[in-house]
Design a protein around this motif. Structure first.
Motif, mmCIF file in Angstrom:
data_model
loop_
_atom_site.group_PDB
_atom_site.id
_atom_site.type_symbol
_atom_site.label_atom_id
_atom_site.label_comp_id
_atom_site.label_asym_id
_atom_site.label_seq_id
_atom_site.Cartn_x
_atom_site.Cartn_y
_atom_site.Cartn_z
ATOM 1 N N ASP A 133 -34.655 9.943 -3.886
ATOM 2 C CA ASP A 133 -35.598 10.735 -3.813
ATOM 3 C C ASP A 133 -36.810 9.713 -3.027
ATOM 4 N N VAL A 134 -36.193 8.912 -2.051
ATOM 5 C CA VAL A 134 -37.252 8.136 -1.418
ATOM 6 C C VAL A 134 -37.235 8.699 0.064
ATOM 7 N N VAL A 135 -38.317 8.342 0.941
ATOM 8 C CA VAL A 135 -38.465 8.218 2.116
ATOM 9 C C VAL A 135 -38.998 6.841 2.543
ATOM 10 N N ALA A 136 -37.985 6.180 3.142
ATOM 11 C CA ALA A 136 -38.174 4.713 3.626
ATOM 12 C C ALA A 136 -38.640 4.563 4.911
ATOM 13 N N GLU A 137 -39.640 3.683 5.162
ATOM 14 C CA GLU A 137 -40.257 3.449 6.592
ATOM 15 C C GLU A 137 -39.420 2.371 7.216
ATOM 16 N N PRO A 138 -39.307 2.571 8.484
ATOM 17 C CA PRO A 138 -38.069 1.756 9.210
ATOM 18 C C PRO A 138 -38.177 0.498 9.018
ATOM 19 N N ASP A 139 -39.305 -0.258 8.635
ATOM 20 C CA ASP A 139 -39.278 -1.750 8.667
ATOM 21 C C ASP A 139 -39.255 -2.070 7.105
ATOM 22 N N VAL A 140 -39.001 -1.162 6.107
ATOM 23 C CA VAL A 140 -39.286 -1.757 4.907
ATOM 24 C C VAL A 140 -38.350 -2.863 4.427
ATOM 25 N N LEU A 141 -37.045 -2.793 4.842
ATOM 26 C CA LEU A 141 -36.023 -3.816 4.727
ATOM 27 C C LEU A 141 -36.480 -4.847 5.447
ATOM 28 N N GLY A 142 -36.781 -4.937 6.577
ATOM 29 C CA GLY A 142 -37.162 -6.097 7.367
ATOM 30 C C GLY A 142 -38.231 -6.785 6.688
ATOM 31 N N GLU A 143 -39.316 -6.180 6.009
ATOM 32 C CA GLU A 143 -40.483 -6.868 5.418
ATOM 33 C C GLU A 143 -40.145 -7.450 4.285
ATOM 34 N N LEU A 144 -39.108 -6.891 3.349
ATOM 35 C CA LEU A 144 -38.541 -7.497 2.312
ATOM 36 C C LEU A 144 -37.970 -8.738 2.488
ATOM 37 N N LEU A 145 -37.040 -8.686 3.534
ATOM 38 C CA LEU A 145 -36.270 -9.778 3.996
ATOM 39 C C LEU A 145 -36.827 -11.080 4.578
ATOM 40 N N ARG A 146 -38.090 -10.646 5.260
ATOM 41 C CA ARG A 146 -38.647 -11.586 5.858
ATOM 42 C C ARG A 146 -39.594 -12.519 4.934
ATOM 43 N N HIS A 147 -39.661 -11.582 3.643
ATOM 44 C CA HIS A 147 -40.550 -12.242 2.446
ATOM 45 C C HIS A 147 -39.577 -13.299 1.920
ATOM 46 N N VAL A 148 -38.289 -12.909 1.512
ATOM 47 C CA VAL A 148 -37.504 -13.807 1.053
ATOM 48 C C VAL A 148 -36.995 -14.901 1.925
#
Length: 985
Positions: A133-148
């Motif tokens: 039941d999510v609606v992911a923003e296009p850069d959500v995974l990129g932001e997570l990976l940039r953080h880690v």
């Protein structure tokens, strides 16, 4: 997407920032589906637009065979998904993720994995968990990976979760970083529903995260054993983060990553999953399970007992707060928790087997809320409820203007932004209350007045006035107003005196607030409501009743507006609000009838009239009329035997006994001491106020004479004035000794004048003053209220009729009566007639005037004759023996002439004591066996308990219902159709 080399190497950053190399990060995403046909299309569409996308995306459908299978297969053919794994309906989220990872690992082993372009070392593997039941923003995974990538020590992280919003609406938060309190309550990083406005811009170390969007390093996942299947739906992310923190791993938020989460499970739209039809109960039970699993040994047992007790207390609180659904959820959670012993044991074993370090344990302890967190929430909730009640009582309107409907979400009502203490009107009313109360609380002694005896100071004596049998007369019970006073004094450890100070000193401010609320409920203009309420609040003082300590007048001033407001809600509101109004009328009518039983002749016809005009309200009218009659049931036989008591107020023998001329009464001058010279309030003060009320009522009759409210108000005014004049000419007998008294008229005058004010307020045109001028007028009127209504109370305590003073008995008598079961025969010879009283340990107290002496009628007559003999000729051995039998240990005489002192002192068995500032004291030396103490009447106590339970029920039903804390429950009530509409956008 199964070809890692075809994916991203270096992500393009925003201008002005350095690019981050993401080539060393490899992500396997697991999407878990369950009854997801409605909202799965939007989730898949958003995942297809991810940039960068995960290296491998596997979907696990825990409800195989439904329409979601078709959607998932279509997404696999389009390249959005790499693999679709059939799950099992009975599996929770943890088991579905394990099945998806196992299938993904097996599939990846069969593929030829080509290292990333530019990668010089094996990539770090990550697990990314997704809900359907999510609606992911296009850069959500990129932001997570940039953080880690920029913080290599980060092991678990997650995005900021948002609730769905329509176009042009601000983005609002839901729970992302979540902790857990000692009660099992979730502790969100931000309140769900808050507008996202930069409050979570910085990454923060947290105890746990939601599993929706959770990114976990794969080696950490394997070391911890993944999610705990013992928590199949809720709290699993917090549990994993807690174990990870204990093991020394770092858990933190990534606030720049955003993911919309519909939270359909918490909204009750997965009835066939582990959430069931009552997700709040499941969440509550799993939260308690999580807390209990982190305790071992005796601490585990104590924690379980505390959790069970807290659950029971919350359940009772929700019942009292008229939230039966939330109370039922607490009960369901308690049953699930008590039945889940094996689940707790398995989870406790999992926690014990997980790696842990001393530093990790310390970090977990630091990240958890302190023990007072739940207490602080309770205090904040109570403060919010009081603030809402204050605004509601003060007449704040709940209307919505056109500007509010067309404005943005950051715009609110004009009064919504400023706290209540910024309102000059509220602040000045608060000053009235505080000045009135503490101006007298700081004075020594007990409050007393011509119509007011001092209040009791202990729970035993306070309730004893109501519960103990009245020995002065058979078939007489204590009046219910004494029980109400004891009930109000119970939270104050039985200090009825403090209640009297608060009621009498705060009457002006309380009457102002209740009147303003009632007038605003009648759609009276705000400025008009303010000054009409100010006039109403001053009436008890203008009539002189407040100065004499009249509980009848003070009670009417505060409670009559509440009755009007509740009646307005009963008639004018639909559904449950009408029921609440009915119980509000019942509560107010109970108090008013306890003060003035004759009001029943107005209550019953009003109920019949309501039935004729609104037949659909018959149940509400039955409650409004029947409940007070039932609550006061034990008192009705006394009123039948002594019909004169119907016409009198509290302590009728203390009311002024001089008659009042009808014309003076109609001009507001009531008999009795109330002015600085010891007489009534002058006509120069009362007449202008009464004539002003009359003129105001006539204006309302001329302008709005066709309105039912105005007509009814005038009818009540005429009846009230007629009742005041008629009762002033009567002399009636009252219990317990059938003494002749004159009924107090201030109550009927207040009814009449209040009705005139209501008619006039409805007839006045709306104020067209500017806002600043309206506030100035309000402040000026309340300043007058402060000066006129309360100044006499604060500054005239020495010379006025109402005062706080210590007992006039010599201190050694008071001390002796406190230590021994003896009484004092007090004789007053200062007037033309000899007066006497029999005092017990705490002296005459509130309610004693209607209970009589602590002896029967025969003993009272005998004591009267004995006092006459002592003063006239002296007594003998038989007289002192009889005094001893009646437990009289001291004889205290005021105003005795030398001859009378000699006569009394010649009585054998009386030992001359020391002089006291107020008179002479003799000690009774004769001895006699003490009579047995009267046994408490079990019937009276049973009736009192029944009255208390019924009264508490009425209070609960009349009070506002608890507001819901969860934002998802309205989604569940809107139903699946709305969610389908949102999912289709």
């Amino acid at each position: 997407m199964s070809e890692p080399e075809a994916t991203w190497e270096v992500d393009d950053e925003e201008p002005g920032t350095d690019p981050v190399d993401l080539s060393g990060e490899q992500v396997t995403a697991v999407l878990v589906c369950h009854d997801s046909t409605t909202w799965l299309p939007s989730a898949l569409a958003s995942l297809a637009a991810l940039d960068p996308a995960p290296d491998y995306l596997v979907a696990v459908n825990n409800t195989p065979g439904d329409e979601a299978d078709v959607l998932l297969e279509a997404a696999r053919r389009e390249g959005t998904l790499d693999l679709v794994v059939p799950g099992r309906r009975e599996h929770g989220f943890a088991e579905a993720v394990e099945a998806g990872l196992a299938a993904a690992d097996a599939d990846l082993l069969e593929q030829t994995v080509v290292p990333r372009r530019g990668a010089t070392a094996p990539p770090r593997r990550w697990v990314w968990l997704l809900h359907d039941d999510v609606v992911a923003e296009p850069d959500v995974l990129g932001e997570l990976l940039r953080h880690v990538a920029t913080e290599p020590d980060l092991d678990l992280t997650g995005p900021t979760l948002l609730v769905p919003s329509r176009a042009n609406q601000p983005r609002r938060l839901t729970d992302s970083a979540v902790g857990v309190a000692g009660s099992g309550r979730p502790v969100p990083q931000a309140e769900p529903g808050e507008v996202l406005q930069g409050q979570l811009d910085r990454p923060a170390d947290v105890l746990g995260l939601s599993t929706c969007g959770l990114l976990v390093r794969r080696d950490v996942w394997d070391a911890l054993g993944g999610l705990a299947p013992e928590l199949p739906v809720f709290r699993d992310g917090v549990e994993l983060g807690w174990r990870a923190t204990r093991a020394g791993y770092r858990v933190a938020t990534t606030p720049t990553a955003h993911l919309v989460h519909r939270r359909v499970g918490r909204a009750g739209l997965r009835a066939r999953s582990h959430t069931g039809a009552h997700p709040s109960a499941v969440d509550r039970a799993l939260g308690m399970t999580l807390v209990a699993a982190h305790r071992t040994g005796p601490a585990a047992l104590l924690t379980s007992l505390r959790l069970v007790l807290g659950c029971l207390l919350r359940m009772v609180g929700f019942v009292l707060g008229k939230a039966p659904d939330r109370a039922a959820d607490e009960w369901r959670a308690l049953r699930r928790y008590l039945a889940g012993g094996r689940t707790r044991s398995r989870l406790r074993e999992r926690v014990g087997a997980a790696p842990a370090t001393d530093q990790g344990r310390a970090t977990a302890h630091r990240l958890r809320p302190r023990w007072w967190y739940s207490l602080r929430l309770g205090v904040e909730w109570v403060a919010g409820a009081v603030s809402d009640a204050w605004r509601d009582l003060g007449g704040r309107r709940q209307d919505t203007s056109l500007d509010e409907l067309t404005g943005d979400d950051f715009a609110g009502r004009e009064d919504a932004g400023a706290p209540w203490w910024h309102a000059p009107l509220a602040l000045l009313v608060g000053v009235v209350l505080v000045a009135g109360v503490f101006g007298r609380m700081l004075s020594p002694g007990l409050l007393t007045a011509p119509q007011l005896l001092p209040g009791a100071t202990t729970l035993t004596t306070s309730w004893g006035r109501y519960l103990d049998p009245v020995t002065a007369a058979d078939g007489v019970v204590a009046p219910p107003w004494v029980g109400l006073a004891a009930l109000l004094a119970t939270p104050l450890a039985g200090h009825t005196d403090w209640v009297l100070v608060g009621v009498l000193a705060g009457a002006v401010g309380l009457a102002f607030l209740t009147a303003r609320a009632a007038l605003r409920a009648l759609d009276v203009d705000p400025v008009t409501a303010v000054w009409v309420s100010a006039v109403w609040a001053l009436l008890p003082t203008v009539l002189g009743a407040a100065q004499r300590g009249s509980l009848l007048a003070v009670g009417f001033a505060v409670v009559l507006p509440l009755l009007l407001r509740a009646a307005t809600r009963l008639v004018g509101r639909p559904g449950l609000e009408s029921v609440r109004g009915a119980f509000g009328v019942a509560l107010a009518a109970t108090v008013l009838l306890a003060l003035q039983p004759a009001l029943l002749v107005l209550l019953v016809p009003a109920g019949l009239l309501a039935l004729l005009l609104r037949p659909r309200l018959r149940a509400q009218v039955a409650v409004a009329v029947g409940v007070p009659v039932l609550l006061l049931g034990p008192w009705w036989p006394t009123l039948v035997r002594h019909p004169g008591r119907w016409l009198t107020g509290p302590s009728p023998t203390l009311a002024p006994d001089e008659p009042a001329a009808p014309w003076r009464l109609l001009l507001g001058q009531t008999p009795g001491p109330a002015w600085f010279d010891g007489g009534p309030v002058p006509l120069a003060v009362t007449a202008p106020v009464v004539l002003g009320c009359l003129a105001l009522g006539l204006l309302g009759l001329v302008r709005r004479g066709r309105q039912p409210v105005v007509r009814t108000a005038w009818l009540v005014a005429v009846l009230g004035l007629a009742a005041a004049v008629l009762t002033s000419r009567l002399v009636v007998t009252v219990p317990p000794y059938d003494e002749a008294v004159r009924p107090e008229t201030s109550g009927w005058l207040l009814v009449a004048l209040g009705a005139l004010l209501v008619a006039g307020a409805r007839g006045l045109p709306a104020s067209r003053l500017p806002g600043a001028l309206r506030r100035a007028v309000s402040v000026l009127l309340v300043l007058v209220l402060l000066t006129v209504g309360t100044a006499w109370w604060v500054f005239d305590g020495v010379t006025g009729p109402a005062e706080r003073r210590a007992s006039r008995l010599p201190p050694f008598i008071t001390s002796a009566m406190a230590d021994q079961p003896v009484r004092t025969l007090a004789v007053d010879l200062t007037g033309e007639q000899t007066r006497w009283n029999l005092l017990t340990a705490d002296g005459p107290r509130l309610g004693d005037a209607e209970r009589g002496l602590p002896v029967g009628a025969a003993e009272r007559a005998e004591l009267g004759a004995l006092v006459t003999r002592l003063v006239a000729t002296g007594g003998d051995d038989e007289a002192t023996r009889r005094l001893a039998e009646l437990q009289v240990g001291f004889v205290w005489v005021r105003g005795a002439e030398p001859v009378e002192v000699t006569t009394i002192g010649s009585t054998p068995g009386l030992q001359v004591g020391s002089d006291s500032p107020g008179g002479r004291v003799w000690t009774v030396t004769a001895e006699a066996p003490a009579p047995p103490a009267p046994a408490p009447d079990p019937v009276l106590r049973a009736l009192a308990v029944a009255q208390l339970v019924l009264l508490l029920g009425v209070v609960v039903m009349a009070a506002p219902a608890l507001r819901r804390e969860e934002e998802d429950e309205p989604v569940a009530r809107r139903g699946r159709a709305v969610l389908e509409q949102e999912a289709g956008r």
